[in-house]
Enzyme design. Sequence first.
Site, PDB file in Angstrom:
ATOM      1  N   ARG A  15       0.835  -1.202   0.000  1.00 34.68           N
ATOM      2  CA  ARG A  15       0.000   0.000   0.000  1.00 34.68           C
ATOM      3  C   ARG A  15       0.871   1.254   0.000  1.00 34.68           C
ATOM      4  O   ARG A  15       0.529   2.256  -0.627  1.00 34.68           O
ATOM      5  CB  ARG A  15      -0.944  -0.005   1.212  1.00 34.68           C
TER       6      ARG A  15
ATOM      7  N   LYS B 118      -2.466   6.858   1.608  1.00 34.04           N
ATOM      8  CA  LYS B 118      -2.341   7.211   3.035  1.00 34.04           C
ATOM      9  C   LYS B 118      -1.386   8.395   3.115  1.00 34.04           C
ATOM     10  O   LYS B 118      -0.183   8.254   3.353  1.00 34.04           O
ATOM     11  CB  LYS B 118      -1.843   5.992   3.818  1.00 34.04           C
TER      12      LYS B 118
ATOM     13  N   GLU C 239     -16.107   6.433   4.874  1.00 30.83           N
ATOM     14  CA  GLU C 239     -15.339   5.857   5.984  1.00 30.83           C
ATOM     15  C   GLU C 239     -15.153   6.878   7.090  1.00 30.83           C
ATOM     16  O   GLU C 239     -15.558   8.035   6.973  1.00 30.83           O
ATOM     17  CB  GLU C 239     -13.993   5.331   5.496  1.00 30.83           C
TER      18      GLU C 239
HETATM   19  N1  PLP Z   1      -9.098   4.342   6.704  1.00 33.48           N
HETATM   20  C1  PLP Z   1      -8.273   5.317   7.123  1.00 33.48           C
HETATM   21  C2  PLP Z   1      -8.557   6.709   6.694  1.00 33.48           C
HETATM   22  C3  PLP Z   1      -7.166   5.006   7.943  1.00 33.48           C
HETATM   23  O1  PLP Z   1      -6.355   5.968   8.371  1.00 33.48           O
HETATM   24  C4  PLP Z   1      -6.947   3.660   8.320  1.00 33.48           C
HETATM   25  C5  PLP Z   1      -5.793   3.306   9.146  1.00 33.48           C
HETATM   26  O2  PLP Z   1      -4.777   2.917   8.675  1.00 33.48           O
HETATM   27  C6  PLP Z   1      -7.839   2.684   7.850  1.00 33.48           C
HETATM   28  C7  PLP Z   1      -8.895   3.055   7.056  1.00 33.48           C
HETATM   29  C8  PLP Z   1      -7.650   1.254   8.200  1.00 33.48           C
HETATM   30  O3  PLP Z   1      -6.611   0.676   7.448  1.00 33.48           O
HETATM   31  P1  PLP Z   1      -5.786  -0.533   8.021  1.00 33.48           P
HETATM   32  O4  PLP Z   1      -6.755  -1.585   8.369  1.00 33.48           O
HETATM   33  O5  PLP Z   1      -4.907  -0.956   6.903  1.00 33.48           O
HETATM   34  O6  PLP Z   1      -5.041  -0.022   9.194  1.00 33.48           O
HETATM   35  C1  COI Z   2      -3.821   3.256  11.657  1.00 35.36           C
HETATM   36  O1  COI Z   2      -4.780   2.582  12.023  1.00 35.36           O
HETATM   37  O2  COI Z   2      -2.686   2.760  11.540  1.00 35.36           O
HETATM   38  C2  COI Z   2      -3.976   4.668  11.355  1.00 35.36           C
HETATM   39  O3  COI Z   2      -3.145   5.197  10.678  1.00 35.36           O
HETATM   40  C3  COI Z   2      -5.177   5.345  11.872  1.00 35.36           C
HETATM   41  C4  COI Z   2      -4.937   6.594  12.658  1.00 35.36           C
HETATM   42  C5  COI Z   2      -4.107   6.411  13.880  1.00 35.36           C
HETATM   43  C6  COI Z   2      -4.464   7.727  11.798  1.00 35.36           C
END
Ligand code: PLP
Ligand code: COI
Length: 341
Positions: A85, A186, A222
Amino acid sequence: MAKTRPEDLDWNNLGFKYHDLPFRWVDKFQDGKWQGGQLTSDSTITFNEAAEELHYGQEIFEGLKAYRRKDGGINLFRPDQNAKRMTKSAERLLMEPYPEDKFIEAVKQVVLANQEFVPPYGSGGTLYLRPFMMGTQSIVGVAPSETYEFRIYATPVGAYVKGLNPMPYVISDYDRAAPYGTGQAKTAGNYASSLMPSLLAKKAGFADALYLDPKEHKYIDEFGGANFFGITKDGQFQTPKSDSILPSITKHSILKIAADLGLDPIETKIPIDNIDQFAEAGAMGTAAVISPVGSLTYQDKKYSFGNEKEAGPITQKLYDTLTGIQFGDLEDKYNWTIKLS
Ligand code: PLP
Ligand code: COI
């Protein structure tokens, strides 16, 4: 800043905070190549006042965790997916991707170097890892940087939302990302634009804001830091299909777990007007893990899920299964975990 020592920490009440640990990873892209990288104890970054990332936001990051198993060893959960990612985020922001094998190797080195900070099994804590990269070139015209710094810091954390307590959320009038914008990457800017809506939500007594799709404001997108899911009254797991949300690694894992549990999971557009089809709802992400949504307020109308006091049975089952795999208590049939020690 003073370095944190293990004896300074209350493992059962860590919160979600930064601690300056002994080691982090640093690598630099200059003269057209990554220099190789190393661990450093220096938590301070120095760059010029005209550095790209300060003005034009060329910054991307990741988040993943290391988990202490019952036998004392340490697990990582799907670091290859974070590496992938981050490559995608780098491509979208026109940055120099960090080699994915180096990313995984660096994550491992940071965890092993700080292993006394991986919280004890059963404390509810984990070691959160924050890989990030920024454009460092001094530049005045808007153009991509030709130099980058990649780093990974680690900090021990507890739950982002404490316990499996359902929390109230509100649909925001603001957007966090634009249609065809950077919502799938991200990158810092998405989080900067979520700060005000999140504060407004909190001031109004909610845990946080939930965003609708930025094009039509009709479908659930989201949260500012997690994906959304709902369980319909007849037991189907649904999560939004959208081009403006972050492809969550937790979400992709839970889609598999939900299929194994017979929940007929789908990624689909979820009209906000159909919100009362759900018996349970939640947020999912690395920091959020699975956080139940007790209620959702939209245009001054409140929709409740379950009794608002405890997680619904399916949310609880998903949480137990996901965390059971992450902490090494349940069979890892998809080979998601890596045993670091
Ligand atoms: N959506 C956003 C905007 C986020 O910052 C995160 C955190 O990383 C997620 C979703 C969840 O992603 P992940 O499950 O890969 O941590
Ligand atoms: C994560 O879940 O790793 C995130 O980046 C979410 C938040 C702390 C910004």
